[in-house]
Write a protein that holds these residues in place. Structure first.
Motif, mmCIF file in Angstrom:
data_model
loop_
_atom_site.group_PDB
_atom_site.id
_atom_site.type_symbol
_atom_site.label_atom_id
_atom_site.label_comp_id
_atom_site.label_asym_id
_atom_site.label_seq_id
_atom_site.Cartn_x
_atom_site.Cartn_y
_atom_site.Cartn_z
ATOM 1 N N SER A 8 126.738 100.214 45.226
ATOM 2 C CA SER A 8 126.406 101.559 45.680
ATOM 3 C C SER A 8 127.480 102.552 45.299
ATOM 4 O O SER A 8 127.359 103.745 45.531
ATOM 5 C CB SER A 8 126.221 101.565 47.209
ATOM 6 N N ARG A 66 126.000 112.666 40.062
ATOM 7 C CA ARG A 66 124.758 111.892 40.085
ATOM 8 C C ARG A 66 123.549 112.792 39.798
ATOM 9 O O ARG A 66 122.588 112.357 39.158
ATOM 10 C CB ARG A 66 124.606 111.192 41.436
ATOM 11 N N ARG A 67 123.599 114.027 40.286
ATOM 12 C CA ARG A 67 122.481 114.950 40.026
ATOM 13 C C ARG A 67 122.363 115.241 38.529
ATOM 14 O O ARG A 67 121.261 115.196 37.954
ATOM 15 C CB ARG A 67 122.687 116.244 40.806
ATOM 16 N N GLY A 70 121.128 112.246 36.748
ATOM 17 C CA GLY A 70 119.685 112.107 36.934
ATOM 18 C C GLY A 70 118.908 112.977 35.955
ATOM 19 O O GLY A 70 117.884 112.553 35.394
ATOM 20 N N GLU A 74 116.336 111.601 33.010
ATOM 21 C CA GLU A 74 114.943 112.052 32.881
ATOM 22 C C GLU A 74 114.655 112.704 31.535
ATOM 23 O O GLU A 74 113.562 112.551 30.983
ATOM 24 C CB GLU A 74 114.625 113.042 34.004
ATOM 25 N N GLN A 215 124.031 103.897 39.520
ATOM 26 C CA GLN A 215 123.016 103.157 40.271
ATOM 27 C C GLN A 215 121.605 103.720 40.048
ATOM 28 O O GLN A 215 120.611 102.999 40.162
ATOM 29 C CB GLN A 215 123.341 103.172 41.764
ATOM 30 N N LEU A 216 121.520 105.008 39.711
ATOM 31 C CA LEU A 216 120.190 105.611 39.535
ATOM 32 C C LEU A 216 119.435 104.996 38.368
ATOM 33 O O LEU A 216 118.198 105.041 38.314
ATOM 34 C CB LEU A 216 120.313 107.126 39.351
ATOM 35 N N SER A 219 116.679 102.584 39.225
ATOM 36 C CA SER A 219 115.482 103.075 39.904
ATOM 37 C C SER A 219 114.209 102.664 39.167
ATOM 38 O O SER A 219 114.151 102.659 37.931
ATOM 39 C CB SER A 219 115.539 104.609 40.014
#
Length: 280
Positions: A8, A66-67, A70, A74, A215-216, A219
């Protein structure tokens, strides 16, 4: 992911560097003494510990990193990746020098690998030459020889840092063998050894980032194909930036001692993450 287990990531309110990091880093010094039987305290190329100011990690330290990561996962947008790396360094780790300090086990291991590859090529020590000759006589594959070399540098392992270093060394030498399939790992020229250094440190930076903020990528919202593509692009980007810094720094030092190389690798990481911070 580059490492064998998920996490994590590190928390806030703790020291940027865990208390056991110096101990692990100091154990990854020059490995030639294991073969020659010399005492490490008598070795002028012994690893010098890198000591940096300690600090406490702030709340939400990796939130923006992390944002941005992300967004990169994407879209594949490289500007989002650069912002993620810059935020990771500036806010998440308290600055580029802290990122480099957190990777002191990596730079110690890298310096030890460099010293060992040069040493087995050049050494006049009888025991070292005997080790090389015995290895050559076994008719091992290049990958088996790589395992023997890595085991001299990290013989036991067990910590997260040691396992990551083993993984990164394996990957670096495997990549070198892809580039130069006929290379003799027991008699490498300096340019090839520097290439291994660049690949190793880039792999270590990639592993560190994945452990802290990657970690993302686990997903279910991302397909396996997307994850592999994004992570490969991320690794190549890190490799390009870190290699450029190492190549620039090595111009002024043709045959570094282990201590000098450790400092050079620390400087290369610091300069790389300073560049990422400039994108903030």
């Amino acid at each position: 992911m580059g490492t064998s287990s998920s996490s994590s990531g590190p928390k806030s309110g703790v020291s940027f560097d865990p208390p056991w990091l110096n101990s692990v880093a100091s154990e990854l010094g020059s490995p030639l003494e294991k073969i020659s039987g010399e005492q490490s305290s008598q070795n002028p190329r012994q690893i010098e510990s890198v000591n940096l100011p300690l600090g406490i990690a702030p709340p939400g330290r990796f939130g923006s990193a992390r944002r941005y990561l992300g967004n990169y996962a994407e879209t594949g947008d490289k500007s989002s990746l650069r912002k993620a790396l810059g935020s990771y360094s500036r806010k998440g780790m308290g600055g580029a020098s802290n990122v480099a300090g957190r990777m002191k086990a990596s730079t110690s291991a890298g310096a030890g690998l460099f010293n060992f590859l040069q040493g087995i090529r050049n050494s006049s020590d009888t025991k070292v030459r005997d080790w090389v000759n015995q290895l050559s006589a076994k008719n091992l594959s290049a990958y088996e020889i790589a395992d023997e070399i890595i085991n001299q540098i990290i013989s036991i392992g067990g910590s997260q840092e040691e396992e990551s270093c083993k993984d990164s060394m394996n990957q670096a030498i495997s990549e070198l063998l892809t580039i130069q399939p006929d290379i003799d790992l027991l008699a490498m020229d300096n340019d090839s050894i520097w290439t291994v250094m660049e690949l190793f440190i880039a792999n270590e930076a990639f592993n560190r980032l994945n452990f802290d903020i990657g970690q993302l990528f686990e997903s279910a919202k991302y397909s396996s194909r997307e994850v592999v593509s994004r992570m490969n692009d991320m690794k190549e980007y890190l490799k390009s930036e870190i290699s450029a810094q190492i190549q620039e720094l090595r111009k002024d030092i043709s045959n570094p001692s282990t201590n000098e190389l450790n400092k050079l690798l620390q400087s290369a990481l610091t300069r790389t993450f300073e560049i990422f911070e400039d994108d903030q």
